[in-house]
Motif scaffolding. Structure first.
Motif, PDB file in Angstrom:
ATOM      1  N   LEU A   1     -20.008 -50.910  25.297  1.00 30.89           N
ATOM      2  CA  LEU A   1     -19.204 -49.585  25.015  1.00 30.89           C
ATOM      3  C   LEU A   1     -17.648 -50.031  25.400  1.00 30.89           C
ATOM      4  CD1 LEU A   1     -19.239 -47.094  24.095  1.00 30.89           C
ATOM      5  CD2 LEU A   1     -19.432 -46.284  26.287  1.00 30.89           C
ATOM      6  N   LEU A   2     -16.844 -49.882  24.485  1.00 28.93           N
ATOM      7  CA  LEU A   2     -15.425 -49.987  24.798  1.00 28.93           C
ATOM      8  C   LEU A   2     -14.892 -48.755  25.522  1.00 28.93           C
ATOM      9  CD1 LEU A   2     -14.215 -51.382  21.286  1.00 28.93           C
ATOM     10  CD2 LEU A   2     -14.749 -52.543  23.530  1.00 28.93           C
ATOM     11  N   ILE A   3     -14.037 -48.961  26.537  1.00 28.35           N
ATOM     12  CA  ILE A   3     -13.765 -47.820  27.234  1.00 28.35           C
ATOM     13  C   ILE A   3     -11.972 -48.098  27.363  1.00 28.35           C
ATOM     14  CG2 ILE A   3     -13.504 -46.709  29.594  1.00 28.35           C
ATOM     15  CD1 ILE A   3     -16.001 -46.417  27.984  1.00 28.35           C
ATOM     16  N   ASP A   4     -11.020 -47.204  27.020  1.00 22.98           N
ATOM     17  CA  ASP A   4      -9.700 -47.318  26.953  1.00 22.98           C
ATOM     18  C   ASP A   4      -9.206 -47.025  28.501  1.00 22.98           C
ATOM     19  OD1 ASP A   4      -9.519 -44.474  27.587  1.00 22.98           O
ATOM     20  OD2 ASP A   4      -9.032 -43.919  25.570  1.00 22.98           O
ATOM     21  N   GLU A   5      -7.800 -47.170  28.504  1.00 20.67           N
ATOM     22  CA  GLU A   5      -7.007 -47.001  29.669  1.00 20.67           C
ATOM     23  C   GLU A   5      -7.105 -45.807  30.511  1.00 20.67           C
ATOM     24  OE1 GLU A   5      -6.034 -47.585  26.542  1.00 20.67           O
ATOM     25  OE2 GLU A   5      -4.605 -49.082  26.602  1.00 20.67           O
ATOM     26  N   GLN A   6      -7.691 -44.757  29.955  1.00 18.56           N
ATOM     27  CA  GLN A   6      -8.065 -43.451  30.543  1.00 18.56           C
ATOM     28  C   GLN A   6      -9.535 -43.387  30.723  1.00 18.56           C
ATOM     29  OE1 GLN A   6      -5.933 -43.574  27.422  1.00 18.56           O
ATOM     30  NE2 GLN A   6      -4.184 -43.869  28.852  1.00 18.56           N
ATOM     31  N   GLY A   7     -10.326 -44.242  30.472  1.00 15.68           N
ATOM     32  CA  GLY A   7     -11.656 -44.225  30.767  1.00 15.68           C
ATOM     33  C   GLY A   7     -12.326 -43.298  29.835  1.00 15.68           C
ATOM     34  N   SER A   8     -11.954 -43.317  28.721  1.00 10.77           N
ATOM     35  CA  SER A   8     -12.721 -42.686  27.513  1.00 10.77           C
ATOM     36  C   SER A   8     -12.892 -43.496  26.304  1.00 10.77           C
ATOM     37  CB  SER A   8     -11.624 -41.650  27.158  1.00 10.77           C
ATOM     38  OG  SER A   8     -11.141 -40.781  28.093  1.00 10.77           O
ATOM     39  N   ILE A   9     -13.923 -43.146  25.513  1.00  6.36           N
ATOM     40  CA  ILE A   9     -13.976 -43.889  24.396  1.00  6.36           C
ATOM     41  C   ILE A   9     -12.689 -43.941  23.352  1.00  6.36           C
ATOM     42  CG2 ILE A   9     -15.600 -43.916  22.383  1.00  6.36           C
ATOM     43  CD1 ILE A   9     -17.497 -42.460  23.959  1.00  6.36           C
ATOM     44  N   PRO A  10     -12.279 -45.047  22.827  1.00  8.05           N
ATOM     45  CA  PRO A  10     -11.201 -45.345  22.361  1.00  8.05           C
ATOM     46  C   PRO A  10     -11.229 -44.433  21.062  1.00  8.05           C
ATOM     47  CG  PRO A  10     -12.232 -47.436  22.176  1.00  8.05           C
ATOM     48  CD  PRO A  10     -13.107 -46.357  23.189  1.00  8.05           C
ATOM     49  N   LYS A  11      -9.888 -44.286  20.534  1.00  2.87           N
ATOM     50  CA  LYS A  11      -9.738 -43.758  19.065  1.00  2.87           C
ATOM     51  C   LYS A  11     -10.120 -44.958  18.200  1.00  2.87           C
ATOM     52  CE  LYS A  11      -6.353 -40.344  20.153  1.00  2.87           C
ATOM     53  NZ  LYS A  11      -6.190 -40.404  21.502  1.00  2.87           N
ATOM     54  N   ASP A  12     -10.611 -44.444  17.086  1.00  2.00           N
ATOM     55  CA  ASP A  12     -11.174 -45.266  16.019  1.00  2.00           C
ATOM     56  C   ASP A  12     -10.039 -45.221  14.884  1.00  2.00           C
ATOM     57  OD1 ASP A  12     -12.700 -46.575  14.216  1.00  2.00           O
ATOM     58  OD2 ASP A  12     -14.389 -45.231  14.401  1.00  2.00           O
TER      59      ASP A  12
ATOM     60  N   ASP B   1     -12.612 -63.694  18.892  1.00  2.00           N
ATOM     61  CA  ASP B   1     -11.956 -62.747  19.837  1.00  2.00           C
ATOM     62  C   ASP B   1     -11.790 -61.096  19.545  1.00  2.00           C
ATOM     63  OD1 ASP B   1     -11.694 -65.037  21.394  1.00  2.00           O
ATOM     64  OD2 ASP B   1      -9.509 -65.276  20.729  1.00  2.00           O
ATOM     65  N   TYR B   2     -12.084 -60.831  18.292  1.00  2.00           N
ATOM     66  CA  TYR B   2     -11.735 -59.451  17.773  1.00  2.00           C
ATOM     67  C   TYR B   2     -13.152 -58.790  17.899  1.00  2.00           C
ATOM     68  CZ  TYR B   2      -7.106 -60.682  15.913  1.00  2.00           C
ATOM     69  OH  TYR B   2      -5.945 -60.722  15.697  1.00  2.00           O
ATOM     70  N   LEU B   3     -14.198 -59.457  18.185  1.00  2.00           N
ATOM     71  CA  LEU B   3     -15.549 -58.861  18.185  1.00  2.00           C
ATOM     72  C   LEU B   3     -15.964 -58.302  19.390  1.00  2.00           C
ATOM     73  CD1 LEU B   3     -17.799 -61.776  16.534  1.00  2.00           C
ATOM     74  CD2 LEU B   3     -17.176 -59.696  15.392  1.00  2.00           C
ATOM     75  N   ILE B   4     -16.516 -57.080  19.396  1.00  2.00           N
ATOM     76  CA  ILE B   4     -17.037 -56.516  20.586  1.00  2.00           C
ATOM     77  C   ILE B   4     -18.298 -57.350  21.258  1.00  2.00           C
ATOM     78  CG2 ILE B   4     -18.157 -54.141  21.599  1.00  2.00           C
ATOM     79  CD1 ILE B   4     -16.768 -52.846  19.083  1.00  2.00           C
ATOM     80  N   PRO B   5     -18.320 -57.492  22.619  1.00  2.00           N
ATOM     81  CA  PRO B   5     -19.321 -58.254  23.173  1.00  2.00           C
ATOM     82  C   PRO B   5     -20.890 -57.966  22.691  1.00  2.00           C
ATOM     83  CG  PRO B   5     -17.547 -58.177  24.602  1.00  2.00           C
ATOM     84  CD  PRO B   5     -17.344 -57.227  23.608  1.00  2.00           C
ATOM     85  N   LEU B   6     -21.387 -58.745  21.982  1.00  2.00           N
ATOM     86  CA  LEU B   6     -22.793 -58.294  21.988  1.00  2.00           C
ATOM     87  C   LEU B   6     -23.922 -58.761  22.874  1.00  2.00           C
ATOM     88  CD1 LEU B   6     -24.969 -57.733  19.409  1.00  2.00           C
ATOM     89  CD2 LEU B   6     -24.934 -60.220  18.867  1.00  2.00           C
ATOM     90  N   ILE B   7     -24.653 -57.783  23.145  1.00  2.00           N
ATOM     91  CA  ILE B   7     -25.668 -57.872  24.431  1.00  2.00           C
ATOM     92  C   ILE B   7     -27.284 -58.329  23.765  1.00  2.00           C
ATOM     93  CG2 ILE B   7     -26.575 -56.506  26.333  1.00  2.00           C
ATOM     94  CD1 ILE B   7     -23.977 -55.005  26.308  1.00  2.00           C
ATOM     95  N   LEU B   8     -27.536 -57.618  22.921  1.00  2.00           N
ATOM     96  CA  LEU B   8     -28.763 -57.748  22.257  1.00  2.00           C
ATOM     97  C   LEU B   8     -29.166 -57.652  20.989  1.00  2.00           C
ATOM     98  CD1 LEU B   8     -31.939 -58.170  23.334  1.00  2.00           C
ATOM     99  CD2 LEU B   8     -31.859 -55.637  23.725  1.00  2.00           C
ATOM    100  N   VAL B   9     -29.888 -58.132  20.401  1.00  2.00           N
ATOM    101  CA  VAL B   9     -30.510 -57.988  18.807  1.00  2.00           C
ATOM    102  C   VAL B   9     -31.839 -58.051  18.869  1.00  2.00           C
ATOM    103  CG1 VAL B   9     -30.187 -58.900  16.628  1.00  2.00           C
ATOM    104  CG2 VAL B   9     -28.314 -59.089  17.984  1.00  2.00           C
ATOM    105  N   THR B  10     -32.465 -56.878  18.478  1.00  2.00           N
ATOM    106  CA  THR B  10     -33.980 -57.170  18.291  1.00  2.00           C
ATOM    107  C   THR B  10     -34.683 -56.210  17.290  1.00  2.00           C
ATOM    108  OG1 THR B  10     -35.919 -56.409  19.658  1.00  2.00           O
ATOM    109  CG2 THR B  10     -34.039 -54.957  20.030  1.00  2.00           C
TER     110      THR B  10
END
Length: 286
Positions: free
Chosen positions: A158-169, A76-85
């Motif tokens: 790509l993770l997008i936060d509540e403000q529509g921006s790339i979230p803080k790291d 559940d902590y993993l960012i969804p993976l789309i492709l590996v090549t």
């Protein structure tokens, strides 16, 4: 280009220790003491040279580390993976979804953000990725964990936060299994800044490799993020655990064993030695 090739060949065949000592003095302007390391950067270099395990290689691999995360804290902590090549030409309009993604090599640093595939020039990206797949990141900083990674390309949502921006790291610097400092990266695309806090969310008055940023609001799930980072840090003497949080949901970013390759500057300089006191090294095995 010829100058770069000559430089590369000059240092290709010297030992990791000699290369590291040279680079350390060049970037940090003081000697690397491996017999009795005191500063944070000296201790990172000691770990780079003498703390080498197959688990380090697995967890430095941005694809294989997903199995480690799944077993340690759950998928559940993993960012969804789309492709590996292994084929850069598969990074194209037909293969990618209709939502923002991030494309990155599994064996080195760097990432490419694609917010709208219909507006993206894939030929340039494919050429860059083709070059990346031929490079061995180990030779840049002599971080052994990268040496034997099988190069691939991964694509994640790509993770997008509540403000529509790339979230803080949020980067948790874990020493001997305990989170000691939290580094928050912001404005990475145009004005990269780093703000550091202790685990009580008290802002630290120093800079590390980038200018200090503005005050960051304490995350409401800070305690949970600390807990997650320490679970992932148990197997290592030092590791930086990178996490994101969106709507109180935590996502894993990556594990880093030698931030800035162990060559990162501190301002003021004495902080390098103050942080070094927080990290305990094992005795070197003969």
């Amino acid at each position: 280009m010829l100058k770069k090739i000559k430089y590369f060949l000059r240092y290709l065949f010297i030992s990791d220790e000699k290369y590291t000592k040279y680079k350390f003095k060049k970037y940090l302007h003081y000697d690397l003491n491996l017999i009795n390391p005191k500063s944070f950067n000296q201790k990172l270099q000691w770990l780079k040279l003498y703390d080498r395990t197959p688990l380090h290689t697995k967890c430095a691999d941005k694809f294989l580390v997903r199995d480690y995360i799944k077993n340690k804290i759950g998928e559940d902590y993993l960012i969804p993976l789309i492709l590996v090549t292994k084929n850069p030409k598969e990074i194209n309009k037909m293969k990618l979804p209709n939502y923002p993604v991030v494309v990155k090599p599994n064996h080195s640093r760097g990432a490419y953000i694609i917010k709208n595939k219909n507006d993206y020039t894939f030929k340039d990206l494919q050429e860059k990725l083709s070059k990346e797949l031929k490079n061995n990141f180990y030779y840049r900083t002599r971080e052994w964990q990268y040496k034997n990674i099988e190069p691939q390309i991964i694509v994640e949502k790509l993770l997008i936060d509540e403000q529509g921006s790339i979230p803080k790291d949020y980067k948790f610097l874990c020493m001997n299994g305990k989170a000691k400092l939290i580094q928050v990266d912001s404005n990475r695309l145009n004005n990269h800044q780093k703000t550091l806090y202790n685990t009580k969310w008290e802002k630290q008055n120093f800079e590390f490799n980038f200018p200090r940023g503005e005050d960051i609001e304490r995350p409401s799930n800070l305690e949970e993020m600390i807990k997650v980072s320490e679970i992932l840090a148990k197997d290592f003497i030092f590791v930086r655990v990178d996490l994101y949080t969106i709507n109180k949901k935590i996502y894993f970013g990556e594990l880093t064993f030698h931030p800035a390759g162990g060559f990162g500057w501190f301002k003021p300089k004495e902080v390098d030695f103050q942080l070094g006191e927080m990290l305990t090294l094992p005795k070197k095995k003969n």
